[in-house]
Every structure is written in C-alpha cells, then in structure tokens.
Enzyme design. Structure first.
Site, PDB file in Angstrom:
ATOM      1  N   GLU A   1       0.809  -1.058  -0.059  1.00  0.00           N
ATOM      2  CA  GLU A   1       0.014  -0.024  -0.049  1.00  0.00           C
ATOM      3  C   GLU A   1       0.904   1.194   0.138  1.00  0.00           C
ATOM      4  O   GLU A   1       1.491   1.363   0.933  1.00  0.00           O
ATOM      5  CB  GLU A   1      -0.711  -0.051   1.122  1.00  0.00           C
ATOM      6  CG  GLU A   1      -2.249  -0.733   0.987  1.00  0.00           C
ATOM      7  CD  GLU A   1      -3.021  -0.639   2.358  1.00  0.00           C
ATOM      8  OE1 GLU A   1      -2.958   0.551   3.001  1.00  0.00           O
ATOM      9  OE2 GLU A   1      -3.923  -1.369   2.186  1.00  0.00           O
TER      10      GLU A   1
ATOM     11  N   ASP B   1      -5.701   9.758   9.026  1.00  0.00           N
ATOM     12  CA  ASP B   1      -4.284   9.372   9.757  1.00  0.00           C
ATOM     13  C   ASP B   1      -4.009  10.082  10.875  1.00  0.00           C
ATOM     14  O   ASP B   1      -4.117  11.313  11.099  1.00  0.00           O
ATOM     15  CB  ASP B   1      -3.308   9.479   8.438  1.00  0.00           C
ATOM     16  CG  ASP B   1      -3.628   8.562   7.296  1.00  0.00           C
ATOM     17  OD1 ASP B   1      -3.291   7.416   7.486  1.00  0.00           O
ATOM     18  OD2 ASP B   1      -3.708   9.492   6.186  1.00  0.00           O
TER      19      ASP B   1
END
Length: 271
Positions: A49, A60
């Site tokens: 990824e 995030d």
C-alpha cells in the site's frame, strides 16, 4: 487488477492470509523509498500500500501525518509517485501495489490519473474520503483503466450501510478495524472476526483489515480471518526512527507467522 486476483489465488492455495505493508510514497525521499519498496517482497510483503502524499490526511494519525510532511518536503508529488511505481515495476512485476490517499490530489491531477496509474503498474486505489454515493464517475474511470477502486467499511457500518458499500466493491474490501485514525489504538482480533462475519454474509469479496495492527501476535490472530492484514503506522514509525533496514526487519518479523502457516498448509497437503 490481475496481480490482485492472482495474489488472492496464491494465498488461498497456501492456506494463509497475506501481509500488506503501508508506506508513504517519497518518505523520506524518492530514492530511499524506492529501495525500501524493492526490498518488501523479499522481506515477506504480499501487497504494497503506497500512500499518496497530501497536506491534510484526515484519516491518519500523527505517525503517518509526519510521513506525509516528510514526503512533501522532499518534493514528492502525485506524478513522482506514479514514477516511483513505474521504477518499482522495473524489478518487481508481480507484487500488487495499491495506492491509498485522498480525493483532492487525484481531482487536482485530472482525468488522466487512472490511466496513468495503471500504466505505471498500480493495481488498485483507495480514496479514503470518497463515499460510495459520489463514487460513480470515479469508478467508471477506474474500470476503464483496469484499476480497482477499493471501498472501505468500518465498525460503525450497519447492515443497511453495507448494502450500499459492497455492490460497488472492486479488488477487495478494506475494513477499518477500529473507530479512529491510523495508529490511534490497537485492534481487537475477536471483534474484527465478528465484523467480517457480517460482511461475508453479504459479499464474497476478499477482505483486507487495517488500522491498529502493530504486532506479530495480532497478525497471527488475524491469519485466516481476513484475506489481507495491513500494517501501516507501526512500520512507518520504525522507518522514521531507524531507517530502511529496521523497517524491512520488522516486515520479516510480522510475516513470519503467516509464512509458517503456509508451510504447515503445504505439509498437511502433502500428507
């Protein structure tokens, strides 16, 4: 998308889940990141990824936010990220690469993004902030390019919500294992198992599970629960503190229980 389907077929034949490793493209710089990516498959990663650097990565936590800042400071852009994938494909033709990021950079890049990403060697794309209600034009562009536009579910996704998410899922479904940002907490494998059972009742799609996975023990507990187990913040933190060699050593440690399971499955098959 063939690399993705081939990977799932291989993992099924080996009787184990696969390990996906997340790193932010261009962290800490282009050449170091390329060297890291080239070492991942040998270290035990089954899928890569690759984060598209963005100034506002709202899903995030602090660790990956810092990685985005480092990458942007080094001059990483969407175009340079596609060049990074292309450079990786010069030495690795088989490991699936899924780009993960946010809608704004793709929107700003323009309609050619999907075709150029596929041409560079990417296999899929996760746009964290793209809800399924607004995904149709992006899905059409991805389909035309042969790029899997991967959808996401969460612990808060009701059965009714899954009925909206799952029909358009391509490649695999990414299940967020906890409520919160990346790296915010540790996931509970038993709760993940319950959530995935609900999803499997509605769809045969392979499932990746991520967010909050940071130890070999968690990876071992999730082996066979999800087709893909994603580790991100833990590896990014290791990279930031100790560099490429330490990050790759950690990948080997995380992959070990999965590889052991594969050997066991083969031995049982031989009997």
């Amino acid at each position: 998308m063939k690399r993705l389907s081939d990977s799932f077929t291989r993992l099924e034949s080996e009787g184990r889940s696969g390990l996906a490793c997340y790193f932010t493209a261009g962290d800490p710089d282009f050449s170091s990141c390329l060297a890291l990516l080239r070492g991942l498959c040998a270290a035990g990663a089954d899928l890569i990824e690759l984060g598209l650097p963005f100034s506002d990565p709202v899903a995030d936590g602090e660790v990956i936010q810092a990685a985005h800042r480092r990458a942007l400071a080094s001059g990483q852009t969407v175009a340079r990220t596609l060049r990074l994938v292309q450079a990786l494909r010069e030495t690795d033709a088989t490991t699936p690469v899924v780009l993960m990021g946010y809608l704004n950079p793709v929107f700003q890049y323009g309609e050619s993004f999907f075709a150029e990403a596929a041409a560079a060697g990417a296999d899929g794309l996760i746009l964290v902030d793209l809800p399924p209600e607004h995904a149709e034009p992006w899905s059409r562009a991805a389909d035309a390019a042969g790029l899997a536009l991967i959808r996401m579910s969460a612990p808060t996704s009701s059965d009714e919500r899954l009925m909206t998410i799952l029909p358009g899922a391509k490649g695999f479904l990414y299940h967020v294992s906890l409520n919160g940002t990346t790296g915010a907490a540790s996931c509970a494998p038993e709760e993940v198992g319950k959530a995935l059972a609900r999803i499997r009742a509605q769809s045969p799609q392979p499932i990746a599970v991520g967010f909050g996975i940071r130890s070999a023990e968690q990876v071992k507990a999730l082996n066979g629960v999800a087709e893909i187990i994603v580790v991100g913040s833990h590896l990014v933190a290791k990279l930031a503190k100790e560099g490429n060699a330490a990050a790759l050593a950690e990948v080997r440690l995380l992959a070990a229980p999965l590889r052991a399971s594969s050997r066991l499955a083969k031995n049982e098959g031989a009997r």
